[in-house]
Design a protein around this motif. Structure first.
Motif, mmCIF file in Angstrom:
data_model
loop_
_atom_site.group_PDB
_atom_site.id
_atom_site.type_symbol
_atom_site.label_atom_id
_atom_site.label_comp_id
_atom_site.label_asym_id
_atom_site.label_seq_id
_atom_site.Cartn_x
_atom_site.Cartn_y
_atom_site.Cartn_z
ATOM 1 N N GLY A 79 0.820 -1.198 0.000
ATOM 2 C CA GLY A 79 0.000 0.000 0.000
ATOM 3 C C GLY A 79 0.854 1.248 0.000
ATOM 4 O O GLY A 79 2.079 1.183 -0.103
ATOM 5 N N ASP A 80 0.206 2.402 0.150
ATOM 6 C CA ASP A 80 0.895 3.690 0.097
ATOM 7 C C ASP A 80 1.420 4.168 1.443
ATOM 8 O O ASP A 80 2.302 5.003 1.506
ATOM 9 C CB ASP A 80 -0.039 4.768 -0.473
ATOM 10 C CG ASP A 80 -0.392 4.494 -1.915
ATOM 11 O OD1 ASP A 80 0.442 3.924 -2.635
ATOM 12 O OD2 ASP A 80 -1.518 4.837 -2.327
ATOM 13 N N GLY A 81 0.857 3.672 2.544
ATOM 14 C CA GLY A 81 1.280 4.113 3.873
ATOM 15 C C GLY A 81 2.541 3.414 4.329
ATOM 16 O O GLY A 81 2.828 2.286 3.924
ATOM 17 N N SER A 82 3.325 4.080 5.187
ATOM 18 C CA SER A 82 4.536 3.462 5.732
ATOM 19 C C SER A 82 4.264 2.978 7.152
ATOM 20 O O SER A 82 3.403 3.498 7.851
ATOM 21 C CB SER A 82 5.703 4.443 5.703
ATOM 22 O OG SER A 82 5.385 5.596 6.441
ATOM 23 N N LEU A 83 5.027 1.969 7.578
ATOM 24 C CA LEU A 83 4.846 1.348 8.892
ATOM 25 C C LEU A 83 5.718 2.031 9.930
ATOM 26 O O LEU A 83 6.856 2.411 9.643
ATOM 27 C CB LEU A 83 5.216 -0.131 8.811
ATOM 28 C CG LEU A 83 4.432 -0.949 7.782
ATOM 29 C CD1 LEU A 83 5.025 -2.340 7.674
ATOM 30 C CD2 LEU A 83 2.965 -1.005 8.148
ATOM 31 N N ALA A 84 5.194 2.159 11.156
ATOM 32 C CA ALA A 84 5.955 2.791 12.231
ATOM 33 C C ALA A 84 5.483 2.293 13.587
ATOM 34 O O ALA A 84 4.348 1.838 13.743
ATOM 35 C CB ALA A 84 5.807 4.310 12.170
ATOM 36 N N ILE A 85 6.392 2.394 14.568
ATOM 37 C CA ILE A 85 6.087 2.156 15.977
ATOM 38 C C ILE A 85 6.606 3.368 16.728
ATOM 39 O O ILE A 85 7.788 3.699 16.618
ATOM 40 C CB ILE A 85 6.778 0.881 16.511
ATOM 41 C CG1 ILE A 85 6.246 -0.357 15.802
ATOM 42 C CG2 ILE A 85 6.590 0.753 18.016
ATOM 43 C CD1 ILE A 85 6.950 -1.635 16.189
ATOM 44 N N ASP A 86 5.746 4.037 17.466
ATOM 45 C CA ASP A 86 6.145 5.221 18.242
ATOM 46 C C ASP A 86 6.921 6.234 17.387
ATOM 47 O O ASP A 86 7.979 6.704 17.781
ATOM 48 C CB ASP A 86 6.987 4.818 19.453
ATOM 49 C CG ASP A 86 6.223 3.915 20.402
ATOM 50 O OD1 ASP A 86 4.993 4.071 20.514
ATOM 51 O OD2 ASP A 86 6.863 3.058 21.040
ATOM 52 N N ASP A 87 6.444 6.540 16.205
ATOM 53 C CA ASP A 87 7.070 7.484 15.272
ATOM 54 C C ASP A 87 8.442 7.038 14.766
ATOM 55 O O ASP A 87 9.189 7.819 14.218
ATOM 56 C CB ASP A 87 7.171 8.888 15.874
ATOM 57 C CG ASP A 87 5.806 9.552 15.954
ATOM 58 O OD1 ASP A 87 4.957 9.245 15.098
ATOM 59 O OD2 ASP A 87 5.604 10.379 16.853
ATOM 60 N N ARG A 88 8.805 5.757 14.967
ATOM 61 C CA ARG A 88 10.027 5.159 14.406
ATOM 62 C C ARG A 88 9.611 4.312 13.213
ATOM 63 O O ARG A 88 8.841 3.367 13.359
ATOM 64 C CB ARG A 88 10.672 4.211 15.425
ATOM 65 C CG ARG A 88 11.759 4.750 16.234
ATOM 66 C CD ARG A 88 12.460 3.659 17.061
ATOM 67 N NE ARG A 88 11.752 2.430 17.326
ATOM 68 C CZ ARG A 88 10.933 2.231 18.361
ATOM 69 N NH1 ARG A 88 10.684 3.186 19.221
ATOM 70 N NH2 ARG A 88 10.353 1.065 18.547
ATOM 71 N N SER A 89 10.108 4.636 12.054
ATOM 72 C CA SER A 89 9.758 3.871 10.858
ATOM 73 C C SER A 89 10.352 2.474 10.917
ATOM 74 O O SER A 89 11.496 2.297 11.336
ATOM 75 C CB SER A 89 10.272 4.583 9.606
ATOM 76 O OG SER A 89 9.601 5.794 9.424
ATOM 77 N N LEU A 90 9.574 1.482 10.484
ATOM 78 C CA LEU A 90 10.092 0.128 10.358
ATOM 79 C C LEU A 90 10.969 0.073 9.122
ATOM 80 O O LEU A 90 10.702 0.737 8.125
ATOM 81 C CB LEU A 90 8.959 -0.883 10.245
ATOM 82 C CG LEU A 90 8.431 -1.451 11.570
ATOM 83 C CD1 LEU A 90 7.808 -0.388 12.425
ATOM 84 C CD2 LEU A 90 7.464 -2.568 11.324
ATOM 85 N N GLN A 91 12.009 -0.742 9.177
ATOM 86 C CA GLN A 91 12.973 -0.858 8.090
ATOM 87 C C GLN A 91 12.757 -2.171 7.345
ATOM 88 O O GLN A 91 12.375 -3.174 7.942
ATOM 89 C CB GLN A 91 14.405 -0.819 8.636
ATOM 90 C CG GLN A 91 14.717 0.415 9.456
ATOM 91 C CD GLN A 91 14.555 1.690 8.654
ATOM 92 O OE1 GLN A 91 15.034 1.784 7.531
ATOM 93 N NE2 GLN A 91 13.866 2.671 9.216
#
Length: 102
Positions: A79-91
Motif C-alpha cells: 500500500g501507500d502508507g509506511s509502517l511505524a512504531i512510536d514514530d520510528r519507521s520500520l525498516q
C-alpha cells in the motif's frame, strides 16, 4: 495492541495487510500511514487518510523489522502508507548473503 506470531493485521488508511512473523514482548502501537493497524486480512482504507509524512509505502513480500522491539512482519498486500512504531519507521529487512559455492 498485543501481537502474536501468525496474526493478520490490516491498515485503516490503505490496502496494506501484514502477518506477524516475530512478535515483541508487551503492548505496542503499530501504525500504517499514521493510523493504528487493526486485526484483519484486508486493508480498509482508500489511501485518502494517509498522513503525508507517512506516505513512503509498503512493498508486497518484504519483511519489515523494528530492532528496538524485536517486531518482524511480512507484507501480504502492499500500500501507500509506511509502517511505524512510536514514530520510528520500520525498516525493510535485508536478505542474508548466500555463501559462495567455490
Amino acid at each position: 495492541m498485543i501481537l502474536k506470531v501468525g496474526q493478520s493485521l490490516a491498515s485503516t488508511t490503505d490496502a496494506t495487510a501484514l502477518i506477524v512473523v516475530r512478535a515483541p514482548q508487551g503492548e505496542i502501537a503499530l501504525t500504517c500511514g499514521g493510523a493504528e493497524m487493526v486485526a484483519g486480512r484486508a486493508g480498509l482504507g482508500d489511501g485518502s487518510g494517509i498522513d503525508p509524512e507517512r506516505r513512503s509505502g509498503t512493498l508486497l513480500g518484504k519483511r519489515y523489522v523494528d530492532e528496538e522491539t524485536g517486531l518482524e512482519v511480512l507484507c501480504t498486500k502492499g500500500g501507500d502508507g509506511s509502517l511505524a512504531i512510536d514514530d520510528r519507521s520500520l525498516q525493510v529487512k535485508e536478505a542474508k548473503p548466500l555463501p559462495s559455492s567455490d
